[in-house]
Write a protein that holds these residues in place. Structure first.
Motif, PDB file in Angstrom:
ATOM      1  N   ILE A   1       0.870  -1.203   0.042  1.00  0.00           N
ATOM      2  CA  ILE A   1       0.223  -0.088   0.027  1.00  0.00           C
ATOM      3  C   ILE A   1       1.027   1.139  -0.126  1.00  0.00           C
ATOM      4  O   ILE A   1       0.573   2.103  -0.919  1.00  0.00           O
ATOM      5  N   TYR A   2       1.859   1.354   0.803  1.00  0.00           N
ATOM      6  CA  TYR A   2       2.505   2.632   1.024  1.00  0.00           C
ATOM      7  C   TYR A   2       3.558   2.930   0.158  1.00  0.00           C
ATOM      8  O   TYR A   2       3.753   1.687  -0.858  1.00  0.00           O
ATOM      9  N   GLU A   3       3.822   4.266  -0.249  1.00  0.00           N
ATOM     10  CA  GLU A   3       4.627   4.650  -1.418  1.00  0.00           C
ATOM     11  C   GLU A   3       4.139   4.381  -2.673  1.00  0.00           C
ATOM     12  O   GLU A   3       4.920   3.900  -3.730  1.00  0.00           O
ATOM     13  N   GLY A   4       2.768   4.250  -2.665  1.00  0.00           N
ATOM     14  CA  GLY A   4       2.074   3.842  -3.999  1.00  0.00           C
ATOM     15  C   GLY A   4       1.330   2.492  -4.178  1.00  0.00           C
ATOM     16  O   GLY A   4       2.291   1.476  -4.176  1.00  0.00           O
ATOM     17  N   ALA A   5       0.134   2.444  -3.901  1.00  0.00           N
ATOM     18  CA  ALA A   5      -0.436   1.183  -3.855  1.00  0.00           C
ATOM     19  C   ALA A   5      -0.103   0.307  -4.932  1.00  0.00           C
ATOM     20  O   ALA A   5       0.198   0.781  -6.067  1.00  0.00           O
ATOM     21  N   THR A   6      -0.359  -1.149  -5.041  1.00  0.00           N
ATOM     22  CA  THR A   6      -0.173  -1.883  -6.178  1.00  0.00           C
ATOM     23  C   THR A   6      -1.011  -1.398  -7.159  1.00  0.00           C
ATOM     24  O   THR A   6      -0.276  -1.492  -8.566  1.00  0.00           O
TER      25      THR A   6
END
Length: 391
Positions: free
Chosen positions: A351-356
């Motif tokens: 989720i973090y630093e841009g989710a899948t």
């Protein structure tokens, strides 16, 4: 890196990092409160010289550090990564005064950094920032809220992204270096699935000046994206480290655990699952290394490679850890078991630093943007080759 294999000195360094993590970092991690900044652990990372390497190493070295530490002590890995994430904008875009004031403190483990990008309504959609910077003389007043911020509210300073212009989207965003003692700055802790030093920041007219700007006014989105392009592959390295730890534990368990007249490893269903785990770990590792090498080489396709590395590694790690839990059975569900710990830790990186889902959007966008020349389609090339072959 042409064959994506590490040199002997790199392999030796990784082994040294794992030994340091086991002997000097893991004991400190066990003593700290898991949902608070572990300052003794951060200080030890500084004494070992690992925090200083955040600002002197390339993306591949960053990945090797994160993977090696994650195999032994996820708390140490996370503490290292958060220092890099919060302080990289200062290193890359700060003025000489900003760098001289904060980078030695971060490197020594005396100052804790935070990267304040996400908001209640702007997580993966980082361009939807609402925190506003209202002009106030020669500076601004920051008003709004940041959410899901690692090291908040305990960090000594934060890289804060705010909207200084009326333009929507990525335009008009500015990055600021905001020390924790600024009036109007407060925050609170957030309880998470895996205990983690994370919280919210409330900015109530926090004063900032032009000497607090990181980079250029109105170019803060560039600061954010360049930081994420560096750290996204290393999130994948974190995931690979956890997956490798799960695989290592599974190899030992299935070799020793007796069932149906022999060790579990002799059951074909188990052996095939272990093989698939190993395939996933190695594939993800190679993708991460390739993305890091591309970043270090200054390649044009870094956004695509970084997104692919993070997506593949984090999704693969989730599958590998889940399989490890299944093969260990009920013992892996007990509180304090390595796999119980990894099972909770491995979920958040998706989720973090841009989710899948955001990584998939980036990959598709980059493929279409940099795809084949529209005037020479693959079918045209095939037809040309066919004509040449019939002559």
């Amino acid at each position: 890196m042409g064959t994506f294999s590490l040199a002997p000195d790199q392999l030796a360094w990784c082994a040294e990092l794992r030994e340091l993590a086991e002997q000097r970092l893991a004991p400190l991690a066990e003593k700290g409160a898991p949902d608070r900044v572990n300052r003794p652990l951060v200080a030890e990372l500084g004494r070992l010289g690992l925090l200083a390497r955040l600002f002197t190493s390339g993306a591949l070295d960053l990945c090797l550090m994160r993977e090696s530490l994650a195999r032994v002590c996820t708390e140490a890995e996370t503490a290292l990564a958060l220092q890099g994430l919060g302080a990289h904008p200062v290193h890359a875009y700060g003025t000489r005064e900003q760098r001289e004031r904060w980078l030695p403190e971060v490197s020594a483990g005396r100052a804790v950094a935070a990267f304040a990008l996400s908001e209640p309504g702007a997580g993966s959609d980082a361009a939807a920032l609402a925190l506003c910077a209202d002009e106030d003389g020669d500076g601004w007043r920051l008003s709004g809220e940041k959410y899901w911020i690692s090291n908040a509210p305990e960090a000594d300073f934060a890289t804060v992204f705010a909207r200084t212009g009326p333009d929507a989207g990525a335009a008009g965003v500015t990055a600021f270096l905001v020390p924790a003692d600024r009036p109007g700055l407060s925050g609170d802790h957030l309880d998470m699935l895996a205990p983690h030093p994370i919280g919210s920041l409330v900015l109530d007219g926090v004063p900032v000046g032009r000497d607090d700007v990181l980079g250029e006014v109105g170019r803060g989105f560039r600061v954010a994206m360049s930081t994420l392009n560096l750290f996204r592959p290393s999130v994948g390295a974190f995931a690979v480290g956890m997956a490798q730890a799960a695989l290592d534990a599974t190899l030992v368990h299935t070799a020793e655990r007796q069932a149906f007249g022999g060790p579990l490893k002799e059951l074909q269903a188990v052996a095939h699952q272990v093989a698939d785990m190993a395939l996933g770990v190695e594939s993800a590792r190679l993708m991460v290394y390739a993305a890091a090498a591309a970043y270090d080489d200054g390649a044009d396709d870094v956004p695509r490679r970084a997104a692919m590395a993070k997506l593949l590694a984090t999704e693969t790690a989730q599958q590998v850890v889940d399989t490890a839990v299944q093969l260990h059975g009920a013992r892996a569900l007990r509180s304090g078991h390595l796999l119980e710990h990894l099972y909770r830790e491995v979920r958040a990186p998706r989720i973090y630093e841009g989710a899948t889902e955001i990584q998939r959007a980036i990959i598709a966008r980059e493929l279409y943007k940099n795809g084949p020349d529209k005037h020479e389609r693959p079918s045209d090339k095939h037809e040309a080759h066919q004509k040449e072959a019939t002559r």
